[in-house]
Design an enzyme around this catalytic site. Structure first.
Site, PDB file in Angstrom:
ATOM      1  N   ASP A 275      -4.947   4.602  -4.548  1.00 17.58           N
ATOM      2  CA  ASP A 275      -3.644   4.913  -3.993  1.00 17.58           C
ATOM      3  C   ASP A 275      -3.274   3.703  -3.132  1.00 17.58           C
ATOM      4  O   ASP A 275      -4.131   2.903  -2.764  1.00 17.58           O
ATOM      5  CB  ASP A 275      -3.683   6.215  -3.177  1.00 17.58           C
ATOM      6  CG  ASP A 275      -2.279   6.794  -3.006  1.00 17.58           C
ATOM      7  OD1 ASP A 275      -2.167   7.987  -2.723  1.00 17.58           O
ATOM      8  OD2 ASP A 275      -1.300   6.027  -3.182  1.00 17.58           O
TER       9      ASP A 275
HETATM   10  C1  GLC Z   1       1.930   6.795  -2.232  1.00 24.90           C
HETATM   11  C2  GLC Z   1       1.446   8.062  -2.904  1.00 24.90           C
HETATM   12  C3  GLC Z   1       1.183   7.906  -4.364  1.00 24.90           C
HETATM   13  C4  GLC Z   1       2.174   6.908  -4.945  1.00 24.90           C
HETATM   14  C5  GLC Z   1       1.851   5.554  -4.346  1.00 24.90           C
HETATM   15  C6  GLC Z   1       2.863   4.491  -4.783  1.00 24.90           C
HETATM   16  O1  GLC Z   1       1.355   6.660  -0.972  1.00 24.90           O
HETATM   17  O2  GLC Z   1       0.360   8.753  -2.299  1.00 24.90           O
HETATM   18  O3  GLC Z   1       1.314   9.197  -4.980  1.00 24.90           O
HETATM   19  O4  GLC Z   1       2.080   6.865  -6.364  1.00 24.90           O
HETATM   20  O5  GLC Z   1       1.772   5.578  -2.936  1.00 24.90           O
HETATM   21  O6  GLC Z   1       4.115   4.778  -4.255  1.00 24.90           O
END
Ligand code: GLC
Length: 754
Positions: A275
């Site tokens: 993430d």
């Molecule tokens: C965010 C989310 C994730 C997302 C990523 C990119 O913090 O937790 O679900 O795909 O970052 O935006």
């Protein structure tokens, strides 16, 4: 001297060979022969090995981390393009700048917003999930995105979780069944689904620093199944690690969940993507299974804000390989996985070209939305409404755009039909009037995308209610449309709700309207359960969802009866928050540790959270604790009625036990019913939930018609996970199959043995 020269030449040759200097290894890209990695007739594995052998160490490391907010490097020298990812689970996020969250200001990236995944789950229709995946995959493909950062399948453990709307409810079997066709649909476009957030990311509050402690059996029976199904049945090409910790290791660099379970037990051959900002340590990322690092904001003073070469899997990893701290095997395994992703997506010359905001996608959004709406209550047949008389629509959610906001799943759409627009468009013979009723979130911006709505209203709450009541006295029917929205501390990423109640004084509005309305309908738009203290005063209640571009059309389809509602709750609606299991601070949101811990270069306070309720999540808890819910998991009414006949059983649990269940539409209009099968174990060596969903099937019937629904279960349906032996155990004994149309409407019981 001569010896030394020869020796150093030999070393140079060995090093060059080890690092795969261009052209040194593999088939020469000479003359007319096409290099294996460019030869479509070769298998992906052959192409991976060929290109891997041609790459330098630097090139192998370069493909393991971001180069921009949402892209990672290709191999320019070999003509391998960059890899582009995009949020989110409900539609393709508008383009942002290379290294910023802010909008790129494109005019060609307004997408189709599909219903939230809780809505998809509420349809209980795997065919719709396939349509959903195919459609959103086409939009991703058209927007030249190779990895879709979705779907999310974290289990709804607490109704306060800010991101429940992005997930598929409280039951592992429902989530496992619905995630597979979505993944397959997306990937049929040559776009990877990146199933998230693996694992145990069941809340937003303190999401970066919560250390989840859960027993092994609960982990395997409740929180892993949807991910396992996505990998083993869906064939997911990517998995996103979650921000939180599990048993003291960050989930983006967790030996047990990534190497042990995902890649070991499940045989996952795809890519583990962090993430954004979920990686915290080079050695642990290298050794514990992370393959592709995104979003790390490095604190290296020498670096710019996001200096990509300072990412944990960037220069620090490269230097480690060169120094011998990390072996080439670790590097090659990661590079091999990312290259496999390349050949499944961006290097697949035969993948389709996708499509964007097509009539088909709009129709799909509308259909999925209408099929997801749950008719909770309909005393006296208030619904469907006739297109006549005077109808008052009350509530901010009747007009507020919901596609903008909520965090990374926020979208920019060409058009979002609001409930009020949908109702006005459909009920053309009736006079439709509107009152605000309450003022909630008048903002309409997220990450530089604005709804353009002006929702400001300076009337006091009392005045707003008085105006709505005055209007209500003069109409034939009142439709209150409220619920939650996508602002922080509601259904939004980053924070959980602070209360189980409806916000903005909506309960008072509903009570006041009930007192004067001739006919009253309450429509709740939310991604989570809410308290309904007025439930006995309102004859018709509808659980609606964030339905995206076609929200108003889907709702009007159901309110008018054009579509007979067939949605079923994917989670339990409790009477009050304390009815839910995670009721102590240790269970939620967790207990802060006295001493700070390291998160990368930061000092943070970790909170330890005990999932001490174990397997008793959702209806499993309500059953186990004998707590009556307001509305049960799997509940949903129709404008017609159905009768479940006596099931016939054939086969065996070893080879497949099939229940043939007659279903009759005993009403006046066509409609769909979801036949559900729960298994209840007799005496058992371990504690068991009173019943567990193990099969379901949705069937459409014309009035008076009967169909036979077949549900087959096998040993998986009676097994529990024995943590001590680390195996699934199908226990000999007596079982009951409880069959019906909701977890609390199970009129048919069939006993069977194993
Ligand atoms: C965010 C989310 C994730 C997302 C990523 C990119 O913090 O937790 O679900 O795909 O970052 O935006």
């Amino acid at each position: 001297m001569k010896t030394r020269l020869i020796l150093s030449l030999m070393l140079a040759v060995v090093w060059a060979a080890a690092c795969g200097q261009p052209g040194q290894r593999g088939k020469q890209a000479a003359g007319n022969d096409v290099p294996v990695f460019l030869d479509d007739s070769k298998s992906i594995e052959e192409r991976v090995e060929d290109v891997l052998a041609r790459m330098t160490v630097e090139e192998k490391v370069a493909i393991l981390h971001a180069q921009s907010k949402f892209s990672s490097a290709g191999v320019p020298r070999l003509g391998i393009p960059e890899l582009w990812t995009s949020d989110g689970p409900h539609g393709i996020r508008p383009e942002v700048l290379w290294d910023k969250w802010s909008q790129a200001g494109w005019t060609s990236d307004s997408c189709t917003a599909f219903p939230a995944l809780t809505a998809l789950a509420a349809s209980w229709d795997p065919e719709l999930s396939k349509l959903y995946g195919q459609s959103i995959g086409q939009e991703a493909r058209y927007r030249k995105k190779d990895v879709l950062l979705g779907p999310g399948v974290n289990i709804c453990r607490t109704p306060l979780n800010g991101r429940s709307f992005e997930y598929m409810g409280e039951d592992p079997f429902l989530s496992s069944t619905m995630v597979v066709p979505y993944v397959q649909g997306v990937q049929s476009n040559g776009v990877a689904a990146c199933v998230k957030h693996y694992a145990l990311n069941n809340q937003e509050t303190n999401r970066f620093v919560t250390n989840v402690k859960v027993d092994e059996r609960t982990l395997y029976e409740i929180y892993l199944p949807a991910f396992k199904a996505a990998v083993q049945k869906g064939g997911a090409w990517a998995i996103m690690g979650s921000y939180n910790l599990y048993n003291d290791q960050w989930c983006c660099q967790n030996e047990y969940t990534l190497n042990g379970i995902l890649k070991g037990e499940w045989g996952f051959d795809g890519v583990v993507i962090s993430d954004w900002g979920g990686a915290h340590d080079t050695e642990l990322c290298v050794k514990n299974g992370l393959d592709l690092e995104f979003g790390t904001v490095t604190n290296n003073p020498a670096a710019a804000s996001n200096a990509y070469s300072n990412y944990y899997l960037a220069d620090p990893f490269l230097e480690g390989v060169k120094s011998g701290e990390f072996d080439m095997k670790a590097l090659d395994d990661k590079a091999r996985r990312v290259l496999r992703l390349f050949f499944r997506t961006v290097m697949d010359r035969n993948r389709p070209y996708g499509s964007f905001v097509s009539p088909e996608h709009i129709a799909a959004a509308r259909k999925i939305g209408a099929e997801s709406i749950v008719l909770l209550k309909n005393d006296g047949g208030v619904l469907p409404l006739k297109d006549e008389g005077k109808i008052l629509v009350v509530g901010e959610n009747a007009v507020k755009m919901m596609t903008v906001g909520g965090g990374s799943s926020s979208l920019k759409v060409k058009k979002e039909y609001s409930p009020l627009e949908g109702i006005k468009e459909r009920f053309t013979n009736a006079e439709i009037v509107y009152e605000r009723g309450y003022v909630g979130d008048t903002d309409g911006k997220f990450d530089g995308v604005s709804t353009g709505q002006d929702l400001l209203d300076n009337r006091s709450s009392a005045q707003l209610i008085a105006d709505a009541v005055t209007a209500a006295k003069d109409v034939d029917c009142v439709i209150f449309i409220g619920g939650l929205n996508k602002s922080l501390f509601q259904d939004a990423e980053g924070e959980d709700r602070k209360s189980y109640d409806l916000p903005y004084g909506q309960d008072d509005v509903i009570e006041a309207l009930c007192a004067v309305a001739k006919k009253m309908v309450v429509v709740i738009i939310s991604g989570n359960a809410v308290a309904m203290p007025w439930v006995d005063k309102v004859p018709a209640i509808v659980q609606d969802w964030y339905l995206g571009s076609e929200a108003g059309h889907s709702l009007a389809d159901v309110l008018s009866g054009d579509v007979n509602p067939s949605g079923k709750l994917p989670f339990t609606i409790g009477k009050q928050l304390s009815d839910y299991p995670a009721s102590t601070e240790a269970q939620y949101p967790g207990i802060p540790r006295p001493e700070p811990s390291k998160m990368g270069v930061q000092d943070v306070t970790i909170l330890d959270e005990e999932y001490s309720e174990g397997i008793y999540v959702g209806y499993r808890w309500f059953d186990h604790a004998s707590i009556a819910p307001e509305f049960a998991f799997g509940h949903g009414l129709s404008y017609t009625t159905f009768e479940i006949g006596d099931p016939k059983v054939s086969g065996s649990i070893e080879k497949g036990l099939t229940f043939s269940i007659p279903v009759k539409n005993t009403g006046e209009v066509a409609g769909s019913e979801v036949v559900q099968l729960y298994v209840s174990a007799g005496d058992s060596a371990v504690e068991r939930a009173p019943k567990e969903l193990k099969g379901f099937s949705k069937v459409y019937l014309e009035p008076g018609k009967t169909a036979t629904v077949k549900i087959t279960i096998d040993k998986d349906a009676i097994s529990y996970f024995d943590a001590g032996k680390h195996v699934w155990v199908a226990e000999k004994g007596d079982y009951s199959a409880l069959i019906g149309t909701a977890s609390d409407v199970l009129p048919k019981t069939v006993e069977f043995k194993y």
